[in-house]
Design an enzyme around this catalytic site. Structure first.
Site, PDB file in Angstrom:
ATOM      1  N   GLU A  97      26.257  22.706  65.544  1.00 64.17           N
ATOM      2  CA  GLU A  97      26.666  24.114  65.652  1.00 64.17           C
ATOM      3  C   GLU A  97      26.423  24.567  67.095  1.00 64.17           C
ATOM      4  O   GLU A  97      25.368  24.314  67.658  1.00 64.17           O
ATOM      5  CB  GLU A  97      25.835  24.963  64.662  1.00 64.17           C
ATOM      6  CG  GLU A  97      25.837  26.445  64.895  1.00 64.17           C
ATOM      7  CD  GLU A  97      27.213  27.096  64.783  1.00 64.17           C
ATOM      8  OE1 GLU A  97      27.971  26.784  63.850  1.00 64.17           O
ATOM      9  OE2 GLU A  97      27.525  27.923  65.664  1.00 64.17           O
TER      10      GLU A  97
ATOM     11  N   CYS B 134      39.926  28.241  57.404  1.00 65.20           N
ATOM     12  CA  CYS B 134      40.399  29.599  57.122  1.00 65.20           C
ATOM     13  C   CYS B 134      41.794  29.809  57.700  1.00 65.20           C
ATOM     14  O   CYS B 134      42.277  30.944  57.750  1.00 65.20           O
ATOM     15  CB  CYS B 134      39.410  30.646  57.648  1.00 65.20           C
ATOM     16  SG  CYS B 134      39.089  30.475  59.396  1.00 65.20           S
TER      17      CYS B 134
ATOM     18  N   GLN C 220      29.712  33.889  56.007  1.00 67.67           N
ATOM     19  CA  GLN C 220      30.974  34.111  55.305  1.00 67.67           C
ATOM     20  C   GLN C 220      31.090  35.568  54.850  1.00 67.67           C
ATOM     21  O   GLN C 220      30.091  36.225  54.597  1.00 67.67           O
ATOM     22  CB  GLN C 220      31.081  33.180  54.096  1.00 67.67           C
ATOM     23  CG  GLN C 220      31.036  31.696  54.447  1.00 67.67           C
ATOM     24  CD  GLN C 220      32.363  31.165  54.955  1.00 67.67           C
ATOM     25  OE1 GLN C 220      33.377  31.861  54.928  1.00 67.67           O
ATOM     26  NE2 GLN C 220      32.363  29.939  55.440  1.00 67.67           N
TER      27      GLN C 220
ATOM     28  N   TYR D 261      30.365  22.189  62.708  1.00 69.77           N
ATOM     29  CA  TYR D 261      30.547  23.651  62.746  1.00 69.77           C
ATOM     30  C   TYR D 261      29.708  24.259  61.599  1.00 69.77           C
ATOM     31  O   TYR D 261      30.231  24.897  60.695  1.00 69.77           O
ATOM     32  CB  TYR D 261      32.019  24.034  62.583  1.00 69.77           C
ATOM     33  CG  TYR D 261      32.983  23.318  63.506  1.00 69.77           C
ATOM     34  CD1 TYR D 261      33.296  23.846  64.762  1.00 69.77           C
ATOM     35  CD2 TYR D 261      33.596  22.124  63.125  1.00 69.77           C
ATOM     36  CE1 TYR D 261      34.188  23.192  65.608  1.00 69.77           C
ATOM     37  CE2 TYR D 261      34.484  21.464  63.960  1.00 69.77           C
ATOM     38  CZ  TYR D 261      34.782  22.006  65.192  1.00 69.77           C
ATOM     39  OH  TYR D 261      35.671  21.369  66.021  1.00 69.77           O
TER      40      TYR D 261
HETATM   41  C1  LIG Z   1      34.041  29.116  60.197  1.00 73.17           C
HETATM   42  S1  LIG Z   1      32.395  29.114  60.795  1.00 73.17           S
HETATM   43  C2  LIG Z   1      31.618  28.067  59.611  1.00 73.17           C
HETATM   44  C3  LIG Z   1      30.125  28.121  59.556  1.00 73.17           C
HETATM   45  C4  LIG Z   1      29.472  27.511  58.318  1.00 73.17           C
HETATM   46  N1  LIG Z   1      30.061  26.248  57.955  1.00 73.17           N
HETATM   47  C5  LIG Z   1      29.532  28.492  57.156  1.00 73.17           C
HETATM   48  O1  LIG Z   1      30.327  28.279  56.234  1.00 73.17           O
HETATM   49  O2  LIG Z   1      28.792  29.472  57.170  1.00 73.17           O
HETATM   50  C6  LIG Z   1      32.566  28.147  62.233  1.00 73.17           C
HETATM   51  C7  LIG Z   1      31.264  27.893  62.986  1.00 73.17           C
HETATM   52  O3  LIG Z   1      31.560  27.018  64.083  1.00 73.17           O
HETATM   53  C8  LIG Z   1      30.838  27.433  65.222  1.00 73.17           C
HETATM   54  N2  LIG Z   1      31.614  26.899  66.342  1.00 73.17           N
HETATM   55  C9  LIG Z   1      32.748  27.382  66.900  1.00 73.17           C
HETATM   56  N3  LIG Z   1      33.218  26.545  67.837  1.00 73.17           N
HETATM   57  C10 LIG Z   1      32.357  25.488  67.878  1.00 73.17           C
HETATM   58  C11 LIG Z   1      32.311  24.277  68.635  1.00 73.17           C
HETATM   59  N4  LIG Z   1      33.259  23.991  69.526  1.00 73.17           N
HETATM   60  N5  LIG Z   1      31.302  23.427  68.416  1.00 73.17           N
HETATM   61  C12 LIG Z   1      30.337  23.710  67.501  1.00 73.17           C
HETATM   62  N6  LIG Z   1      30.333  24.824  66.740  1.00 73.17           N
HETATM   63  C13 LIG Z   1      31.331  25.705  66.929  1.00 73.17           C
HETATM   64  C14 LIG Z   1      30.755  28.941  65.112  1.00 73.17           C
HETATM   65  O4  LIG Z   1      29.656  29.447  65.840  1.00 73.17           O
HETATM   66  C15 LIG Z   1      30.615  29.125  63.595  1.00 73.17           C
HETATM   67  O5  LIG Z   1      29.250  29.146  63.225  1.00 73.17           O
END
Ligand SMILES: C[S@@+](CC[C@H](N)C(=O)[O-])C[C@H]1O[C@@H](n2cnc3c(N)ncnc32)[C@H](O)[C@@H]1O
Length: 360
Positions: A245, A318, A198, A224
């Protein structure tokens, strides 16, 4: 009509730039009467740099606009009526808060900074007023590096700060992909510039508190999950936790963070969430937290959640528009809103983090 860089209450003469369906996008030609909430943007790159598009507003007006943006999306897209007032928790620092950034690099033009508004030209930024001082110092160091040391194909650089160091991806010259750590609510998170973390550390405690509340039970899923910002606290509140993830670097840090914290009730899957739902059977689930990227959750993910039918869902987002689109499907699947909270992780920009807690 959306008027870029306007303040609510301005009287302006505008130029329509483009039309999309029944929406017009316009820019200001002349401010006829400035709004009482309009201020002189302090950053010299304002208007040209694509980064901060809310600097023309007082901080209070930024928070009010974000609350209204969330309300508008939930009303217009998720079709929710009688919404409560949505409180957007302010960031303790409205400037110099960013501990993660992506710097664009144009080696032909010899410019380093952020994309200009609405273009792929790089705005050459010497001082970025929202960067934390440790990142600003590294921006200056990168800008001071001999151009001969830049890899020829380097077009952008991911940078992230930790408690006492900074990590770069890709590594070049003496800028390394270091491993960092940060403590939030007593939990230690390790990560580097190749994984998501973040942007604004000062609101992460309140964000986690709101997203999890006092939820407890047998089992929870964190979709995610990144390096485990929500997974670690979930593992303390539930007997069994699964995290999913797709970025293998982030998932690996997620496993290390759990192991270092002495947690053994949680499994991290390196997988695409939509595909994972097809392959794994989880049994009953009490609580699902999802925190997808800006595009929101794929339809297959929403369907997977509805099929599991958890008692509670916590959606961290977000982008209020994709959040509202996905919430609509969850409402049609029988969920109702328990609480909504906004968190200003991104002062000086129109971005806002929203958490919606739902119950079956
Ligand atoms: C907004 S971030 C949130 C990460 C965590 N929850 C945090 O707050 O630090 C979104 C995460 O989803 C992962 N991501 C994106 N598309 C994805 C998918 N289709 N399946 C699994 N993970 C995914 C990205 O690599 C990223 O780490």
């Amino acid at each position: 009509m959306f008027v870029a860089l306007a303040a609510p209450g301005d009287r302006v003469r505008v130029r329509v730039e483009r039309e999309q369906g029944n929406v017009l996008f316009a820019s200001i030609e002349e401010i006829l009467t400035p709004s009482p909430v309009r201020i002189e943007p302090p950053c010299p790159y304002f208007g040209r740099c694509g980064g901060c598009d809310f600097q023309q507003l007082t901080y209070e007006a930024q928070l009010a606009a974000k609350s209204e943006m969330i309300r508008d999306c939930l009303h217009r897209i998720a079709r929710l009526e009688n919404l409560p007032d949505i409180v957007v928790t302010p960031s303790p620092d409205a400037w110099r808060y960013r501990m993660r950034a992506m710097w664009q690099i144009d080696q032909e033009e010899r410019t380093i900074g952020y994309y200009e508004r609405g273009s792929r030209r790089v705005c050459d930024v010497v001082d970025c007023a929202v960067l934390r001082p440790d990142l600003q110092a590294r921006l200056e160091a990168v800008r001071g590096t001999d151009w001969a040391e830049f890899p020829p194909d380097l077009k952008h650089l991911d940078v992230v700060a930790g408690e006492d160091d900074v990590s770069f991806a890709p590594a070049f010259a003496n800028f390394e992909t270091r491993e960092l750590s940060l403590t939030v609510r007593g939990e230690v998170y390790r990560y580097n510039a190749k994984s998501f973390f973040q942007i604004n550390p000062s609101l992460l405690g309140p964000l986690i508190d709101f997203a999890l509340g006092d939820a407890t039970g047998e089992s929870a899923i964190d979709l995610y999950s990144g390096v485990g910002l929500f997974t670690l606290p979930l593992s303390r509140q539930f007997r069994r936790v699964i995290a999913v993830e797709s970025n293998s670097n982030a998932a690996r840090f997620g496993r290390w963070n759990l192991r270092d914290a002495g947690v053994d009730n949680t499994e991290v899957f390196t997988a695409n969430v939509a595909g994972w739902f097809n392959e794994v059977s989880t049994g009953d689930v009490d609580f699902i937290l999802l925190d997808p990227p800006r595009v929101g959750a794929e339809s297959a993910v929403i369907k997977g959640i509805l099929d599991l039918h958890p008692q509670q869902i916590s959606y961290v987002s977000c982008d209020p528009a994709t959040l509202a689109r996905d919430l609509r499907k969850l409402f049609l699947g029988g969920y109702t809103i328990r609480s909504i909270g906004g968190f200003d992780l991104f002062p000086q920009t129109h971005h806002v983090e929203t958490v919606v807690r739902l119950m079956a």
